[in-house]
Design a protein around this motif. Structure first.
Motif, mmCIF file in Angstrom:
data_model
loop_
_atom_site.group_PDB
_atom_site.id
_atom_site.type_symbol
_atom_site.label_atom_id
_atom_site.label_comp_id
_atom_site.label_asym_id
_atom_site.label_seq_id
_atom_site.Cartn_x
_atom_site.Cartn_y
_atom_site.Cartn_z
ATOM 1 N N SER A 1 0.805 -1.228 0.000
ATOM 2 C CA SER A 1 0.000 0.000 0.000
ATOM 3 C C SER A 1 0.838 1.278 0.000
ATOM 4 O O SER A 1 0.296 2.362 -0.167
ATOM 5 N N LEU A 2 2.157 1.154 0.180
ATOM 6 C CA LEU A 2 3.011 2.340 0.230
ATOM 7 C C LEU A 2 3.281 2.897 -1.166
ATOM 8 O O LEU A 2 3.471 2.154 -2.121
ATOM 9 N N SER A 3 3.345 4.223 -1.242
ATOM 10 C CA SER A 3 3.633 4.924 -2.501
ATOM 11 C C SER A 3 5.055 5.466 -2.485
ATOM 12 O O SER A 3 5.669 5.608 -1.426
ATOM 13 N N ALA A 4 5.549 5.817 -3.659
ATOM 14 C CA ALA A 4 6.869 6.441 -3.764
ATOM 15 C C ALA A 4 6.913 7.699 -2.902
ATOM 16 O O ALA A 4 5.962 8.477 -2.882
ATOM 17 N N GLY A 5 8.002 7.854 -2.152
ATOM 18 C CA GLY A 5 8.193 9.021 -1.303
ATOM 19 C C GLY A 5 7.756 8.815 0.132
ATOM 20 O O GLY A 5 8.102 9.611 1.001
ATOM 21 N N GLU A 6 7.011 7.743 0.409
ATOM 22 C CA GLU A 6 6.581 7.498 1.786
ATOM 23 C C GLU A 6 7.726 6.913 2.600
ATOM 24 O O GLU A 6 8.528 6.125 2.107
ATOM 25 N N ALA A 7 7.788 7.319 3.854
ATOM 26 C CA ALA A 7 8.810 6.824 4.768
ATOM 27 C C ALA A 7 8.315 5.567 5.457
ATOM 28 O O ALA A 7 7.125 5.413 5.718
ATOM 29 N N VAL A 8 9.246 4.676 5.731
ATOM 30 C CA VAL A 8 8.911 3.439 6.435
ATOM 31 C C VAL A 8 10.120 3.004 7.263
ATOM 32 O O VAL A 8 11.259 3.165 6.843
ATOM 33 N N ASN A 9 9.850 2.514 8.445
ATOM 34 C CA ASN A 9 10.895 1.978 9.304
ATOM 35 C C ASN A 9 10.678 0.472 9.387
ATOM 36 O O ASN A 9 9.668 0.022 9.909
ATOM 37 N N LEU A 10 11.616 -0.290 8.833
ATOM 38 C CA LEU A 10 11.459 -1.739 8.725
ATOM 39 C C LEU A 10 12.533 -2.488 9.486
ATOM 40 O O LEU A 10 13.673 -2.044 9.559
ATOM 41 N N GLU A 11 12.151 -3.648 10.003
ATOM 42 C CA GLU A 11 13.133 -4.619 10.473
ATOM 43 C C GLU A 11 13.337 -5.579 9.317
ATOM 44 O O GLU A 11 12.367 -6.120 8.770
ATOM 45 N N LEU A 12 14.599 -5.778 8.924
ATOM 46 C CA LEU A 12 14.935 -6.550 7.731
ATOM 47 C C LEU A 12 15.883 -7.695 8.039
ATOM 48 O O LEU A 12 16.667 -7.621 8.988
ATOM 49 N N LEU A 13 15.824 -8.721 7.213
ATOM 50 C CA LEU A 13 16.794 -9.806 7.227
ATOM 51 C C LEU A 13 17.564 -9.736 5.923
ATOM 52 O O LEU A 13 16.970 -9.554 4.858
ATOM 53 N N SER A 14 18.886 -9.875 6.003
ATOM 54 C CA SER A 14 19.681 -9.813 4.779
ATOM 55 C C SER A 14 19.459 -11.062 3.942
ATOM 56 O O SER A 14 19.281 -12.161 4.460
ATOM 57 N N GLY A 15 19.468 -10.850 2.638
ATOM 58 C CA GLY A 15 19.273 -11.945 1.703
ATOM 59 C C GLY A 15 20.597 -12.550 1.285
ATOM 60 O O GLY A 15 21.665 -12.156 1.754
#
Length: 87
Positions: free
Chosen positions: A52-66
């Motif tokens: 649902s996020l659009s270009a320019g929106e900020a997001v704080n994510l917890e990520l796992l490296s691939g």
């Protein structure tokens, strides 16, 4: 789906390219000013939120490296939305 035993990190980011039909999205790390791709999601609920996020929106994510450099899987969303918009 992702494996929980991988090492995770948190990133404050901006959506560069919203999620495409293949589930890939490009983000820019705000602190490091580097782009990276999210290609996998811990579950379908998180994928739906990120879709649902659009270009320019900020997001704080917890990520796992691939397995590839610059490619990640999303584990948890901390915050997002147009009110946190970056340029």
């Amino acid at each position: 789906m992702l494996k929980q035993q991988q090492r995770s990190c948190e990133r404050a980011s901006v959506v560069v390219s919203p999620m495409d039909d293949d589930g890939r999205m490009e983000l820019r790390d705000v602190e490091a000013d580097e782009t990276y791709e999210v290609v996998d999601y811990i579950d379908s609920e998180l994928a739906t939120k990120l879709r649902s996020l659009s270009a320019g929106e900020a997001v704080n994510l917890e990520l796992l490296s691939g397995s590839e450099s610059g490619v990640f899987g999303a584990v948890r969303i901390e915050s997002s939305g147009p009110s946190a918009r970056f340029q």
